[in-house]
Design an enzyme around this catalytic site. Structure first.
Site, PDB file in Angstrom:
ATOM      1  N   LYS A 136       0.859  -1.186   0.000  1.00 32.99           N
ATOM      2  CA  LYS A 136       0.000   0.000   0.000  1.00 32.99           C
ATOM      3  C   LYS A 136       0.895   1.235   0.000  1.00 32.99           C
ATOM      4  O   LYS A 136       1.662   1.454   0.943  1.00 32.99           O
ATOM      5  CB  LYS A 136      -0.916  -0.007   1.221  1.00 32.99           C
ATOM      6  CG  LYS A 136      -1.903   1.151   1.276  1.00 32.99           C
ATOM      7  CD  LYS A 136      -2.810   1.005   2.495  1.00 32.99           C
ATOM      8  CE  LYS A 136      -3.800   2.140   2.601  1.00 32.99           C
ATOM      9  NZ  LYS A 136      -4.668   1.991   3.798  1.00 32.99           N
ATOM     10  N   LYS A 169      -2.141  -1.585  -3.694  1.00 34.73           N
ATOM     11  CA  LYS A 169      -3.012  -0.410  -3.654  1.00 34.73           C
ATOM     12  C   LYS A 169      -2.151   0.842  -3.720  1.00 34.73           C
ATOM     13  O   LYS A 169      -1.226   0.961  -2.906  1.00 34.73           O
ATOM     14  CB  LYS A 169      -3.835  -0.427  -2.366  1.00 34.73           C
ATOM     15  CG  LYS A 169      -4.775   0.747  -2.192  1.00 34.73           C
ATOM     16  CD  LYS A 169      -5.550   0.640  -0.879  1.00 34.73           C
ATOM     17  CE  LYS A 169      -6.516   1.817  -0.728  1.00 34.73           C
ATOM     18  NZ  LYS A 169      -7.260   1.752   0.549  1.00 34.73           N
TER      19      LYS A 169
END
Length: 327
Positions: A197, A249
């Site tokens: 992320k 992400k």
């Protein structure tokens, strides 16, 4: 003009031919729809920076879950927006907190007809907006945060969630959640680790969606956008700690990371097409600068082509219907 009688265009001559030889195919079953539920709402509230996306009331959340199931969407990822926050993020641990209540609501409404997932992070619940609790110097306290993640995991598991998504990028978060779940008899609950992320500008509209209280940034725990090898290390650590699936992400600006992860691991790989990716297309389409449906499907195809088996997208229902009716 002389050239060998090799004409790749023969395989592009009609929609039927292009469909027959397509190398990358989308399916509604691989889409996960993120949903926001706001404590105290009696009707859905539009999110200005994410046209077409709302903060749900409990009633409208149940209806949205049914709609997604009917469209064939593979899963739902739930995010809670509490009325009150505190430094410890206690609303995330509280069995009566909005996210845990919402999990129970959705499970009662759709049961096992879809995969119900929950975000496991404190940022929606803390008054400072960070993904963990702070120490005396104002820095995120990694290990104390892990204790709270374990408690949060147990609250979500007790509510009936199928998949837990630790997203805070704390060192050791997957191991802490797995140990808490297994120790309480929840060995059957799946962990989808937000393994790579990045500290991304594309998260902006999401912070409107959850009414984030963040002051500052999350660069001390989310990844530097320039790093790929670090992402692979994070993925390997999460799998070693017990992750059943891993996620990259954002998606669109990190297709190379998705591809590298997919080539390296044997667990399912997910990608999150985040709020900024969604909002850019919606804004351009609203101004007549881009074909919304084509851009939507092209972006989802690119994520799938890169190697993501699962895609979290705010277009999950729209894309599922397009696939059903036109593809």
């Amino acid at each position: 003009m002389s050239f060998p009688n090799i004409r790749p265009r023969r395989l592009r001559t009609s929609p039927a031919m292009r469909r027959l030889v397509s190398e990358t195919r989308l399916s509604p079953a691989e889409f996960v729809l993120p949903l926001f539920v706001k404590e105290g709402l009696t009707e859905p509230r539009p999110i200005a920076s994410m046209p077409g996306v709302v903060q749900h009331s409990r009633d409208s959340l149940r209806k949205a879950a049914v709609e997604a199931v009917q469209a064939g969407v593979g899963g739902l990822m739930l995010f809670g927006v509490p009325e009150n926050r505190d430094p410890e993020g206690s609303g995330g641990v509280d069995p009566g907190g909005i996210l845990n209540v919402a999990i129970r609501d959705v499970i009662r409404e759709v049961g096992d007809a879809t995969v119900v997932m929950s975000d496991l992070c404190l940022d929606e619940f803390t008054s400072h907006g960070h993904c963990g609790v702070l120490d005396a110097s104002g820095e995120v306290d990694n290990d104390r945060t892990l204790q709270l993640y374990g408690e949060m995991a147990l609250a979500q598991a007790a509510a009936g969630v199928h998949v837990l998504g630790p997203s805070g990028m704390m060192d050791g978060q997957v191991g802490a959640v797995r140990a808490a779940l297994d120790g309480a008899g929840y060995q059957d609950r799946t962990i989808l680790a937000y393994a790579a992320k990045y500290a991304s500008a594309f998260f902006g509209p999401f912070r409107d969606a959850v009414e984030s209280e963040l002051d500052g940034d999350r660069r001390t725990y989310q990844q530097d956008p320039g790093n790929l090898r670090e992402a692979l290390r994070e993925v390997e650590l999460d799998i070693a700690e017990g992750a059943d699936m891993v996620m990259v992400k954002p998606a669109g600006a990190y297709l190379d990371v998705i591809s590298a992860v997919a080539e390296r691991v044997t667990v399912p790989v997910a990608a999150y097409q985040v709020s900024g990716e969604y909002a850019m297309v919606e804004a351009a389409a609203a101004n007549g600068w881009i074909d919304r449906e084509r851009a939507m499907m092209e972006s989802l195809t690119a994520i799938r082509r890169a190697g993501a088996q699962i895609t979290l997208t705010y277009w999950a229902v729209d894309a599922a219907r397009l696939l059903r009716d036109h593809y």
